[in-house]
Every structure is written in structure tokens, then in C-alpha cells.
Design an enzyme around this catalytic site. Structure first.
Site, PDB file in Angstrom:
ATOM      1  N   HIS A 182      26.409  24.781 -10.044  1.00  0.00           N
ATOM      2  CA  HIS A 182      25.525  25.616  -9.210  1.00  0.00           C
ATOM      3  C   HIS A 182      25.429  25.078  -7.778  1.00  0.00           C
ATOM      4  CE1 HIS A 182      24.415  27.841 -12.772  1.00  0.00           C
ATOM      5  NE2 HIS A 182      24.325  26.671 -13.385  1.00  0.00           N
TER       6      HIS A 182
ATOM      7  N   ASN B 298      -3.643  -6.472   4.976  1.00  0.00           N
ATOM      8  CA  ASN B 298      -2.666  -5.614   4.291  1.00  0.00           C
ATOM      9  C   ASN B 298      -3.361  -4.282   4.020  1.00  0.00           C
ATOM     10  OD1 ASN B 298      -0.728  -4.469   2.589  1.00  0.00           O
ATOM     11  ND2 ASN B 298      -1.493  -5.575   0.790  1.00  0.00           N
ATOM     12  N   GLY B 299      -2.801  -3.196   4.533  1.00  0.00           N
ATOM     13  CA  GLY B 299      -3.432  -1.889   4.315  1.00  0.00           C
ATOM     14  C   GLY B 299      -3.408  -1.080   5.598  1.00  0.00           C
TER      15      GLY B 299
ATOM     16  N   GLU C 235      18.689   7.470 -11.782  1.00  0.00           N
ATOM     17  CA  GLU C 235      18.409   6.061 -11.550  1.00  0.00           C
ATOM     18  C   GLU C 235      19.647   5.348 -10.983  1.00  0.00           C
ATOM     19  OE1 GLU C 235      15.936   4.341 -11.195  1.00  0.00           O
ATOM     20  OE2 GLU C 235      16.506   2.276 -11.578  1.00  0.00           O
TER      21      GLU C 235
ATOM     22  N   TRP D 198       5.196  -5.344   6.764  1.00  0.00           N
ATOM     23  CA  TRP D 198       5.993  -4.127   6.651  1.00  0.00           C
ATOM     24  C   TRP D 198       5.276  -3.130   7.549  1.00  0.00           C
ATOM     25  CZ3 TRP D 198       5.501   0.993   5.033  1.00  0.00           C
ATOM     26  CH2 TRP D 198       6.702   1.655   4.737  1.00  0.00           C
TER      27      TRP D 198
ATOM     28  N   GLU E 102      19.804   2.739  -2.486  1.00  0.00           N
ATOM     29  CA  GLU E 102      18.798   1.853  -1.882  1.00  0.00           C
ATOM     30  C   GLU E 102      19.355   0.483  -1.512  1.00  0.00           C
ATOM     31  OE1 GLU E 102      15.351   0.842  -4.273  1.00  0.00           O
ATOM     32  OE2 GLU E 102      16.540   0.900  -6.092  1.00  0.00           O
TER      33      GLU E 102
ATOM     34  N   LYS F 123      19.714   3.486  -7.363  1.00  0.00           N
ATOM     35  CA  LYS F 123      20.078   2.076  -7.225  1.00  0.00           C
ATOM     36  C   LYS F 123      21.155   1.912  -6.160  1.00  0.00           C
ATOM     37  CE  LYS F 123      17.500   0.783  -8.712  1.00  0.00           C
ATOM     38  NZ  LYS F 123      16.224   0.770  -9.368  1.00  0.00           N
TER      39      LYS F 123
ATOM     40  N   LYS G 261       8.747  -3.839  -1.836  1.00  0.00           N
ATOM     41  CA  LYS G 261       8.645  -3.744  -3.294  1.00  0.00           C
ATOM     42  C   LYS G 261       7.458  -2.886  -3.744  1.00  0.00           C
ATOM     43  CE  LYS G 261       9.793  -5.130  -7.498  1.00  0.00           C
ATOM     44  NZ  LYS G 261      10.929  -4.368  -8.019  1.00  0.00           N
TER      45      LYS G 261
ATOM     46  N   ARG H  87       7.286  -7.874  -0.270  1.00  0.00           N
ATOM     47  CA  ARG H  87       6.271  -6.889   0.127  1.00  0.00           C
ATOM     48  C   ARG H  87       6.493  -6.379   1.545  1.00  0.00           C
ATOM     49  NH1 ARG H  87       2.008  -6.860  -3.260  1.00  0.00           N
ATOM     50  NH2 ARG H  87       0.779  -5.801  -1.688  1.00  0.00           N
TER      51      ARG H  87
ATOM     52  N   CYS I 156       2.088  -5.173   3.191  1.00  0.00           N
ATOM     53  CA  CYS I 156       2.381  -6.499   3.702  1.00  0.00           C
ATOM     54  C   CYS I 156       1.995  -7.514   2.644  1.00  0.00           C
ATOM     55  CB  CYS I 156       1.570  -6.735   4.960  1.00  0.00           C
ATOM     56  SG  CYS I 156       1.725  -5.378   6.136  1.00  0.00           S
TER      57      CYS I 156
HETATM   58  C1  F6R Z   1      13.487   1.534  -6.851  1.00  0.00           C
HETATM   59  C2  F6R Z   1      12.110   1.068  -6.859  1.00  0.00           C
HETATM   60  C3  F6R Z   1      11.043   2.027  -6.473  1.00  0.00           C
HETATM   61  C4  F6R Z   1       9.824   1.849  -7.371  1.00  0.00           C
HETATM   62  C5  F6R Z   1       8.660   2.711  -6.885  1.00  0.00           C
HETATM   63  C6  F6R Z   1       7.461   2.628  -7.807  1.00  0.00           C
HETATM   64  O1  F6R Z   1      14.370   0.548  -7.279  1.00  0.00           O
HETATM   65  O2  F6R Z   1      11.845  -0.062  -7.150  1.00  0.00           O
HETATM   66  O3  F6R Z   1      11.495   3.335  -6.496  1.00  0.00           O
HETATM   67  O4  F6R Z   1      10.171   2.178  -8.672  1.00  0.00           O
HETATM   68  O5  F6R Z   1       8.293   2.319  -5.602  1.00  0.00           O
HETATM   69  O6  F6R Z   1       6.987   1.332  -7.884  1.00  0.00           O
HETATM   70  P1  F6R Z   1       6.020   0.878  -9.051  1.00  0.00           P
HETATM   71  O7  F6R Z   1       6.780   0.972 -10.319  1.00  0.00           O
HETATM   72  O8  F6R Z   1       5.665  -0.543  -8.706  1.00  0.00           O
HETATM   73  O9  F6R Z   1       4.849   1.795  -9.028  1.00  0.00           O
END
Ligand code: F6R
Length: 615
Positions: A511, A101-102, A488, A75, A495, A492, A610, A27, A2
Site C-alpha cells: 500500500h 532538572n526540569g 523496534e 540536555w 537512533e 534501534k 535516556k 540523561r 538533565c
Molecule cells: C529507544 C528508547 C526510547 C524509550 C522511550 C521511553 O531505544 O530508549 O524510545 O523507550 O523514551 O522510555 P521509558 O521506557 O524510560 O519510559
């Protein structure tokens, strides 16, 4: 995961908290709330939904002006994302207010004790248990707020970043952290407390990063008091200066943060490279590697840890370091590493990679590696975050704040750091001829300019996005350095557009995944000239003969793949080590425009946040 923000000072807290929460929405964004108090009037406004809904709520509130307040954007972990579970939470006697938060892991046992004592709970949250636990300790032991928080936290198991307010002491805020980030902004006669510094950057650049097991008492017109929660000793807080601006965290005319951050990549990479590529002397200047040169020279293994996109950057790092410097590398999901009793040797170097520096699994993995005596060298974007503080040394990517939930510029700047590290290691270990290193350094230096040019030709990608925005599945294929790019690209797309996508090493297609290919299946193949070009051309032919719709990322001027693929996107011709950067950009843009066409919330995809600060 959060976001929390609180204010104590002379300004009107409400607009400040609303704007601050909006900046923290990355967040978590399933519910939000703000408590403000002015004299004998108080209002605890909470909504299910976003900060915009909270803003509307406060338009009709009788109390709109106060000089103290606590805000939260959630969150959900314990309990549904509804108004009752939204923060701030108040204690049973109505005297105490908390944002948290936690996760409080032992909340059930604390709740049982409180219920026996007659406490009643409105929400399903662990946070409401915590504020009542503090109330119980405060009242039963006749303590001040600071003393009660201190006592209560001795019995709490879990993670927290909290701010607590006592309605009878309106000039005081108490804040504490363990495992969840907290930054205190120190202004002129005012204090801010937030999960990161974005909510208060235009008010003060003076910050105190609270460490784990620390608690701070903030009182109007008084210096801040920080104490250690375990040893109970006072701590002299270090005030640090922030080095970024308000513009860095605003959309700056772009429709979304993600698009802004994609376009920021040339500048972000310039910042990552600044002062580190020494073309005159043909070397990389990474002071933290220099400080630990001996360790790097004698390292027998490197273990890279990360999650999600950062893990993908780690995979690129594996190819880079093994190829250029000939040191064995293992890349691990931090979430797996932390639970499998890893075998570590004193000559290992562990490299956690994290944009936020707050990811719970990566942090836990770092702690495990530390306990096992490994040397930890971190790669992080957010200066002063928890992970870089837990490492022995490391390097910042300096990509600037990344607000869009989907990581873009953080990934490419992580890869740039890994390229610099690999080149430096190659030189230290005499693993590559000097003239080859020199050529690669020149190419590295040209990256920002080439990316700038690449970003001037986005129309074909927008056009492609229209062709593919109704797809239900997508396959991404690449080999060598381009295999992590395929992963990647797929991440992208899934998500932000909610289209199912898988990344595969192209040769693995035979395979299993080849069974999926038919005329409906878009297959995105990264088929750049250097590397395993001929092999990937054969893979493309295999897809074509099964009628798959091929989108190929090719090197400028490629004619062979152009004849085979349905669509091509050209990227600059470069040495193999740079293709993960050039090839990722168009894939980011493709996902972005597909998601926009599908009316998805690009910056705040469903169910995501995030920084994943919970397990
Ligand atoms: C995908 C994304 C996540 C982060 C992951 C790690 O676009 O943003 O997969 O890469 O949660 O986050 P960090 O780099 O902040 O440890």
C-alpha cells in the site's frame, strides 16, 4: 532531562561529582558544570560539551578540593547548549547557586518581575530565573535558605528537581522536587543528592526517594529534614536500601554499555523470571496480580501506555493478551493519550510501561487515567521511580540498570513480563487449555539459555553490518508478533546509526512502501516459521522481484527463505509468542555494529537522552 548530583560531607567533592556526572551523562550530555566551595574560595566550572571536557577544565583550576559541591549535566531545553547556559547558575548577588532538572513554565513572567527590580541575566535559561527568584524572596523577606526555597516554589509552575546552595551557609544543601526525579543518598556524616542513585552507589545504599512537592534540608552532622511544600508539614523520611552493585553500572570490559546490555539479556531475563515461574505447579506467581485477581478477571479492556521502545513492548503485549487471554487491548502513545480526553471505564485496567519510570508523557498519561478512576498497574524497570510510585500496583522487570540510551534489555524483559501476565490471565480466565499453558511455561523457562546460545553466534551479524553500513534507508517488515519487532528494529537502527529506517506490517508494503524498493534498499524481514509464514514468504518474493536486498531473520533450519533472501540470520525455533524476544536480539546487534562501523556515539546518540522527563 538533565542529570544533577550534589555532595555535602567530609570527602573531596570534586572527583565524586565528576564521576557522578559521568554516570548521569545518559540523561543529557551537551554541557556540564560543577560548583565547589572551600572556605572563602569557590569555583564554578562550566563547559560546553561532555563531562570529560569538564574534567580537563578542573585540571587547571586552582580549587580542586572541597567538601561541598553541586554538579549538572545538561540536555538543553531553554537556550543553546553552550557554556553560559550550562549549570550551576548563580544569583545576581552571587550568594546562591542552583542546579535544576526540569522546566519552569512561568519563567517569562517571573523574569519580567525580576528585570523590573533591576535583575540582570547572563543566560537564556529558566533555571537562572529560578535562582534569582529565590534570591529575591530570601533577601526581601529576610528568610533562611530553606524558607526562601519553600516560598519561591509556591509561585513556580512547571517541573523541577533542584539543589540550592547558599555560599554563606556552606554546611547546608536544600533540595526539592516536582516532576523530576531526586534521590538522596544518606551516608556516614555525608549526604548525596542526585537524579538517580548511580553517582553514589559505592558510597551508600541508603536512599530516600523524594516525592513530588517535597523539600529536604540537608545539614552537616544533622538529621535530614523533609517537609511538604504545599501543607508545610514535616515528613518522616523513609530510608530504603538499594539492591544493585557498582558493577551493574560499569561497562565491565565491553566497548559500550549498549553491547554490554545486549549481552546481559539472558541474565536480565533470568532476573525477570526469578521466583515467578512455578514449573512444579505449572503457574505464574506474580504477587501483584494475585493481589488484584478480581480486577484482572473482570477486566473488560486493557489499555497499555508507553513511549518509544516501551510502546513497542506494549504492542507485543496487545498480541499476547488478546491471543492468550482474550481480553481486548488498546495500545496508546502516552503523549497522545494524555491530550485526547480518553474514555475510561471502571472495569478498564491501564498498564503504563516504562524502563526509567520517569518519562514525562507516560507519567502525565498515568495521572489522567487516575483522575478518570482507572486502575493502574505499571511495568517498570527502575525500582522506586516516579511512575511506579504513581500506580496502584505493578511489576518490576528487574533487568538491572540500563545506561545505553538505546533500550535493549529493558525491551526484552518488558516482553517477558507481558508474556507472564498473558499466561496468568489466560489461566485466570480459562482461556487456554492447561497443557498448552504448561508447554509455554517450559519454553519461557528455557529463554535465558537459548538467548545465551544465540549470543554465541554473532560473527554473521558483524559481517552483515559491514555490508550494510553505508545504506541510507532501510525497511523492516514483520507480521503479527513480529510487526512490533520490525518497528523496534527500525528504531534501534535510526537512533544510533542515523540511517533512516521504517518498520511496517509486511502486508502494508503493497500500500505504499513497495515504491521505495530497488537494488539499493536493504529490507529486513522477520520471517519465522510459526505465525504467518507462508504470507511473509510471498512478501519476500514481492521484494525479490523488485530487486530489494533481503536480510531475513528465520527459524533455525529454514530452507525456503534461505533460497530467496540475500542473507539470513537464524534464531531458535519457538512458539510464536517468543519470537519478539529471539528476533530482537540480532536486530539490536545489527544496529550496534552498523553504528560502530559508522563511528557513531552508540551510548550517547546525538540529540537524545535516556529519560525524557520533559514533554
Ligand atoms: C529507544 C528508547 C526510547 C524509550 C522511550 C521511553 O531505544 O530508549 O524510545 O523507550 O523514551 O522510555 P521509558 O521506557 O524510560 O519510559
Amino acid at each position: 532531562m538533565c542529570g544533577i548530583v550534589s555532595y555535602l560531607g567530609n570527602q573531596n567533592a570534586l572527583p565524586l561529582l565528576l564521576d557522578g556526572l559521568q554516570r548521569l551523562e545518559y540523561r543529557g550530555y551537551d554541557s556540564a558544570g560543577i560548583f565547589i566551595q572551600a572556605g572563602d574560595k569557590a569555583h564554578n566550572g562550566k563547559v560546553s560539551g561532555k563531562v570529560d571536557d569538564l574534567r580537563k577544565h578542573f585540571e587547571t583550576s586552582l580549587l580542586k578540593e572541597a567538601h561541598v559541591g553541586l554538579g549538572h549535566t545538561r540536555w538543553a531545553t531553554h537556550g543553546k547548549p553552550n557554556q553560559i547556559n550550562a549549570h550551576p547558575h548563580e544569583s545576581n548577588d552571587g550568594s546562591l547557586v542552583l542546579v535544576h532538572n526540569g522546566i519552569i513554565e512561568n519563567y517569562e513572567s517571573l523574569k519580567t518581575i525580576l528585570v523590573e527590580k533591576g535583575y540582570r541575566f547572563k543566560s537564556e535559561t529558566d533555571s537562572e530565573v529560578l535562582i534569582n527568584w529565590i534570591q529575591e524572596i530570601k533577601n526581601s523577606k529576610q528568610l533562611t535558605l530553606g524558607e526562601a526555597v519553600h516560598w519561591a516554589l509556591q509561585t513556580v509552575v512547571g517541573a523541577y528537581g533542584i539543589v540550592v546552595f547558599d555560599k554563606t551557609q556552606p554546611d547546608t544543601l536544600v533540595t526539592a522536587r516536582l516532576g523530576s526525579p531526586l534521590v538522596i543518598g544518606v551516608g556516614e556524616d555525608e549526604y548525596f543528592v542526585a537524579s538517580d542513585a548511580t553517582p553514589f552507589i559505592q558510597h551508600t545504599r541508603n536512599v530516600i526517594y523524594l516525592n513530588d512537592h517535597e523539600m529536604a534540608i540537608l545539614q552537616k552532622n544533622k538529621p535530614i529534614e523533609v517537609q511538604h511544600l504545599k501543607s508545610n508539614t514535616p515528613i518522616d523520611p523513609e530510608i530504603e536500601k538499594l539492591h544493585w552493585n557498582l558493577e551493574d553500572i560499569q561497562k565491565g570490559g565491553y566497548d559500550h554499555f549498549m553491547l554490554k546490555e545486549i549481552f546481559e539479556q539472558p541474565q536480565a531475563i533470568k532476573n525477570t523470571l526469578r521466583g515467578r515461574v512455578n514449573l512444579e505447579q505449572s503457574k505464574i506467581d506474580l504477587s501483584s496480580m494475585k493481589r488484584n485477581e478480581d480486577r484482572f478477571i473482570h477486566a473488560t479492556r486493557i489499555i497499555i501506555l508507553g513511549c518509544g521502545t516501551s510502546w513497542h513492548a506494549g504492542l507485543v503485549g496487545e498480541y499476547l493478551i488478546e491471543t492468550l487471554a482474550r481480553i481486548p487491548v488498546e495500545v496508546e502513545y502516552a503523549s497522545e493519550f494524555r491530550y485526547r480526553n480518553p474514555i475510561l471505564y471502571p472495569t478498564d485496567i491501564v498498564i503504563p510501561i516504562s524502563q526509567s519510570g520517569e518519562t514525562a508523557d507516560t507519567l502525565a498519561a498515568v495521572n489522567i487515567a487516575k483522575e478518570n478512576g482507572a486502575f493502574i498497574y505499571g511495568i517498570c524497570n527502575v525500582v522506586g521511580a516516579t511512575i511506579p510510585r504513581a500506580t496502584d500496583d505493578g511489576v518490576y522487570t528487574h533487568a538491572g540498570p540500563e545506561i545505553g540510551v538505546a533500550s535493549t534489555k529493558a525491551f526484552t524483559s518488558q516482553v517477558v513480563v507481558l508474556i507472564m501476565m498473558a499466561l496468568k490471565l489466560a489461566r485466570l480466565k480459562n482461556a487456554l487449555p492447561n497443557d498448552q499453558i504448561n508447554e509455554l511455561l517450559l519454553e519461557l523457562n528455557r529463554l535465558p539459555e537459548n538467548l545465551e546460545t544465540l549470543l554465541q553466534h554473532i560473527e554473521p551479524i558483524q559481517h552483515l553490518a559491514k555490508t550494510f553500513d553505508t545504506a541510507t534507508n532501510c525497511l523492516y517488515l514483520g507480521r503479527g508478533y513480529n510487526f512490533p519487532v520490525a518497528l523496534e528494529g527500525a528504531l534501534k537502527l535510526k537512533e544510533i546509526s542515523y540511517i533512516h529506517a521504517e518498520g511496517y506490517p509486511a502486508a502494508e508494503m503493497k500500500h505504499g512502501p513497495i515504491a521505495l524498493i530497488d537494488e539499493e534498499m536493504p529490507v529486513i524481514v522477520i520471517a519465522t516459521k510459526k505465525g504467518h509464514y507462508d504470507k511473509i514468504v510471498s512478501n519476500i518474493q514481492e521484494i525479490k522481484s523488485r530487486k530489494g536486498r533481503i536480510i531475513a531473520i528465520v527459524s533455525e533450519g529454514d530452507e525456503t527463505v534461505k533460497k530467496l533472501a540475500d542473507h539470513v540470520i537464524e534464531i531458535p525455533i519457538s512458539s510464536e509468542i517468543f519470537t519478539p524476544i529471539y528476533a530482537t536480539l540480532p536486530l539490536q546487534l545489527l544496529s550496534y555494529y552498523i553504528a560502530v562501523n559508522r563511528n557513531c556515539n552508540v551510548d550517547q546518540p546525538r540529540n537524545l537522552a535516556k529519560s525524557v522527563t520533559v514533554e
